[in-house]
Design a protein around this motif. Structure first.
Motif, PDB file in Angstrom:
ATOM      1  N   MET A  17     163.252  18.655 -38.738  1.00 35.97           N
ATOM      2  CA  MET A  17     162.280  17.607 -38.976  1.00 35.97           C
ATOM      3  C   MET A  17     161.001  17.863 -38.211  1.00 35.97           C
ATOM      4  SD  MET A  17     162.858  13.555 -38.565  1.00 35.97           S
ATOM      5  CE  MET A  17     161.705  13.267 -37.246  1.00 35.97           C
TER       6      MET A  17
ATOM      7  N   GLU B 240     170.248  19.620 -45.509  1.00 34.01           N
ATOM      8  CA  GLU B 240     170.641  18.767 -44.382  1.00 34.01           C
ATOM      9  C   GLU B 240     172.076  18.262 -44.604  1.00 34.01           C
ATOM     10  OE1 GLU B 240     166.093  17.293 -43.368  1.00 34.01           O
ATOM     11  OE2 GLU B 240     167.395  15.932 -44.461  1.00 34.01           O
TER      12      GLU B 240
ATOM     13  N   GLU C 291     170.942  20.814 -39.780  1.00 34.62           N
ATOM     14  CA  GLU C 291     170.213  21.371 -40.926  1.00 34.62           C
ATOM     15  C   GLU C 291     170.432  22.875 -40.971  1.00 34.62           C
ATOM     16  OE1 GLU C 291     166.007  20.134 -41.694  1.00 34.62           O
ATOM     17  OE2 GLU C 291     165.644  22.241 -41.294  1.00 34.62           O
TER      18      GLU C 291
ATOM     19  N   GLU D 217     166.176  24.458 -47.416  1.00 34.60           N
ATOM     20  CA  GLU D 217     166.749  23.769 -46.260  1.00 34.60           C
ATOM     21  C   GLU D 217     167.732  22.732 -46.783  1.00 34.60           C
ATOM     22  OE1 GLU D 217     163.495  22.157 -43.630  1.00 34.60           O
ATOM     23  OE2 GLU D 217     162.373  23.693 -44.700  1.00 34.60           O
TER      24      GLU D 217
ATOM     25  N   GLN E 228     165.200  20.798 -49.375  1.00 36.78           N
ATOM     26  CA  GLN E 228     163.781  21.173 -49.460  1.00 36.78           C
ATOM     27  C   GLN E 228     163.627  22.655 -49.754  1.00 36.78           C
ATOM     28  OE1 GLN E 228     162.941  19.871 -45.467  1.00 36.78           O
ATOM     29  NE2 GLN E 228     162.214  17.865 -46.108  1.00 36.78           N
TER      30      GLN E 228
ATOM     31  N   GLU F 119     168.627  17.717 -36.659  1.00 37.60           N
ATOM     32  CA  GLU F 119     167.975  16.723 -37.507  1.00 37.60           C
ATOM     33  C   GLU F 119     168.038  15.361 -36.812  1.00 37.60           C
ATOM     34  OE1 GLU F 119     166.163  15.467 -39.676  1.00 37.60           O
ATOM     35  OE2 GLU F 119     165.403  17.342 -40.482  1.00 37.60           O
TER      36      GLU F 119
HETATM   37 MG    MG Z   1     164.980  18.552 -42.153  1.00 37.97          MG
END
Ligand code: MG
Ligand code: GLU
Length: 629
Positions: free
Chosen positions: A1, A52, A103, A50, A252, A96
């Motif tokens: 993050m 999570e 993550e 990515e 992501q 995270e």
């Molecule tokens: Mg993240």
């Protein structure tokens, strides 16, 4: 993050004093980077995903599932065994927001060749096995977007009580501070958002009104000092902490473009897909133990980090704040960055005029300057005492501080100082799926889309205000089948300088006088409809036909596209829809919108066996030929 600094975090009063300092040096740091790398061309296509994860414990005896707050240790073990032992280790692990989250990314980015698409699922599988192998018995790694009973009594292991009254970070009625990652960045962000805002964050999600749901649905909160009663709306699920948002998981993708121009073009083009792909990936229908009326997490996270004061939100006249600010820091983008996008920038853009001028004077063009000057209307939310005075030539922490706490649907990322990384863009709206197969499919779909956009010079731009309207629709229950989205009809017309300057184009009309964009269903956008739009999948298929791809990779890619295609047509369900049906059919469900411990346990057990490939689930992904590869 985002940026993780070590050191002693400052509280809000102290951080605030340095806000101008951080902004001033952040801009200098940005300019230094820009001037060094603005001319860089021919960086190769690299990209990475990515994922999570949540750590959960299955308590068979009590038929209860809980989030396990040992993400810190799990992360350390994974890093020790992985990147710290071998710099070429195939996976990377990062912290995270939740202390029950981690993550994972591939160890090295993927390159531009087609055969790399055949390794994504394999790498995600490695990550899942690697992380699973260090968990305790009864614990498992979940790729669920939102934990259905997040914030319900006893939802964590070990169990902690929230601390609404005593000194605390969230002061939540529901979410204990122990569920926040132990790194000071996360608690500092949480506390400083609350202090800056002047009250707790307020999240109200409409409840799904089932046959037996009380109407109006109004909750009482025994420990409330009055704040919750004022903030909670009737017929809504009320939440009051950053953890309810940032404690959700997503998927992501980040791309390195070959130049800054290409990055800006991709940023704009992909921005129009954010609502569409978010709706296609919908996976979060339940909040704080209730069935909601939304399918996606987006608005929940947006509200969970909304640090704007009442003045900034327009509830009181501006007195001690500088700007009226229209959106939360976590929200959709507010301006396009490429010259083609300029005429579609129709959202009111609050910018810091001084910073804008400084950027323009330094030779930055209007679109990039206003983008940065918009990000920089925000205050830094966390600052470490040891990191106030920096070397602006070689460090970029102050720039990153603001950049990484502007959580928008797309992120435009300048290279870090003194690195060989190029200009990048990050695609951020997707919800995480249950299986590595699905997650790979969504990732590969997006990467292929960028290939097609670049190769065929496609143009998907529509006024940004329409993209925002799409974002709202995208989160609604079953948007994938029922939602109508503004979408461009002719995507081959491209960004034509002649047309662009004509008044017709400025009015959003094409040369025939028709609208450039119309409302379409996701099925039409993805699969096409005779006489309306040719559809993205047919375009991707055509691209694939013209590419040299080995048989095996082609088969994998076609399987992925088939999933997207069938999710769009409604032939297969989204995770959100499937979860809703699971709950609805559960023998203990009383049609009252309540997800009990037992329902949650059965649901997550089912999810777990699907994620692990122990159980097939044809409603979700049919029967792909080479699944489990
Ligand atoms: Mg993240
Ligand atoms: N978990 C957040 C989400 O679901 C994203 C956090 C991040 O930027 O990594 O969107």
């Amino acid at each position: 993050m985002g940026l993780l600094s070590q050191g002693s975090p400052l509280n809000w009063e102290e951080t605030k004093k340095y806000a101008d300092h951080v902004r001033k040096h952040g801009i200098v740091q940005f300019l230094n980077i820009y001037n060094k790398v603005k001319e860089r061309q021919k960086d190769v296509l690299l990209w990475g995903d990515e994922v999570e994860y949540m750590l959960i414990e299955m308590d068979e005896k009590n038929e209860k599932v809980r989030l396990v707050l040992n993400g810190g240790e799990v992360l350390e073990t994974l890093q020790d065994k992985g990147e710290k032992t071998n710099p070429n280790h195939p996976t990377l692990w990062r912290p995270e927001y939740g202390s029950y989250m981690i993550e994972g990314t591939p160890g090295q980015p993927y390159g531009g060749t087609m055969s790399e698409f055949n390794t994504v699922e394999d790498n995600m599988g490695k990550r899942r096995r690697e992380a699973s192998s260090v968990l305790n018995k009864n614990e498992t790694l979940a790729t669920i977007t939102s934990f259905p009973r997040l914030g319900c009594p006893g939802f964590t292991q070990p169990e902690y009580n929230p601390t609404p009254v005593e000194k605390g970070v969230s002061k939540s009625l529901f979410f204990p501070d122990e569920a926040i990652n132990g790194h000071p960045r996360f608690s500092t962000l949480t506390r400083n958002i609350r202090h800056r805002r002047g009250e707790k964050v307020v999240i109200n999600v409409p409840i799904f009104k089932d046959k037996c749901t009380p109407s109006p649905f109004v909750e009482k909160f025994p420990e409330d000092d009055g704040e919750a009663a004022r903030a909670a709306l009737p017929d809504h699920i009320y939440m009051d902490a950053m953890g309810f948002g940032m404690g959700n998981c997503c998927l992501q993708v980040t791309f390195q473009a070959c130049s800054i121009e290409e990055a800006r073009y991709l940023y704009d083009q992909l921005a129009t897909f954010c609502p569409i792909v978010m709706a296609l990936s919908a996976a979060s229908p339940f909040y704080r133990g209730y069935v909601s009326d939304i399918d996606c997490r987006w608005g929940v996270i947006s509200a969970s980090v909304d640090d704007r004061t009442r003045e900034e939100r327009g509830l009181e006249p501006l007195k001690s704040n500088k700007f009226r600010i229209l959106k939360s820091r976590y929200d959709s983008i507010d301006s396009y960055l490429s010259s083609c996008g300029d005429k579609y920038n129709d959202i009111d853009l609050t910018i810091d005029e001084e910073i804008n001028k400084q950027l323009l004077d330094a030779g930055i063009d209007k679109l990039l300057a206003q983008h940065i000057a918009h990000l920089f209307i925000r205050d830094p939310l966390s600052l470490f005492e040891e990191k106030i005075h920096l070397d602006d030539e070689n460090e970029s922490d102050h720039f990153e501080n603001l950049q990484s706490t502007n959580w928008q649907t797309m992120r435009f990322k300048p290279p870090p100082p003194n690195s060989d990384i190029g200009w990048r863009v990050e695609f951020r709206p997707m919800e995480v799926q249950l299986t590595d197969f699905e997650n790979s499919a969504y990732v590969v779909f997006i990467v292929l889309l960028t290939r097609v956009i670049l190769s065929y010079k496609l143009d998907f731009l529509i006024p940004l205000s329409k993209v925002d309207e799409n974002m709202k629709v995208a989160q609604e229950r079953n948007a994938v089948q029922e939602g109508m989205f503004y979408f461009r009809k002719d995507i081959y017309k491209g960004c034509n300088p002649v047309l662009d300057s004509s008044s017709a184009a400025q009015n959003g009309l094409d040369s025939e006088g028709d609208n450039e964009y119309i409302l379409m269903s996701i099925d039409t956008i993805i699969n096409g409809k005779e006489g309306v739009f040719q559809g993205l999948i047919p375009i991707l298929n055509c691209y694939l036909e013209n590419m040299e791809v080995d048989v095996d990779t082609r088969c994998t890619i076609l399987n992925y596209l088939k999933l997207i295609k069938r999710r769009a047509s409604g032939e297969l369900m989204t995770i959100a829809k499937w979860m809703r049906e699971f709950v609805d059919k559960h023998t203990q469900y009383k049609q009252d919108s309540v997800i009990t411990d037992k329902i949650n346990y059965d649901l997550l057990r089912k999810c777990d066996s699907i994620s692990k490939g122990e159980e097939r689930c044809p409603e979700l992904f049919g029967d792909p030929v080479n699944r489990g590869k």
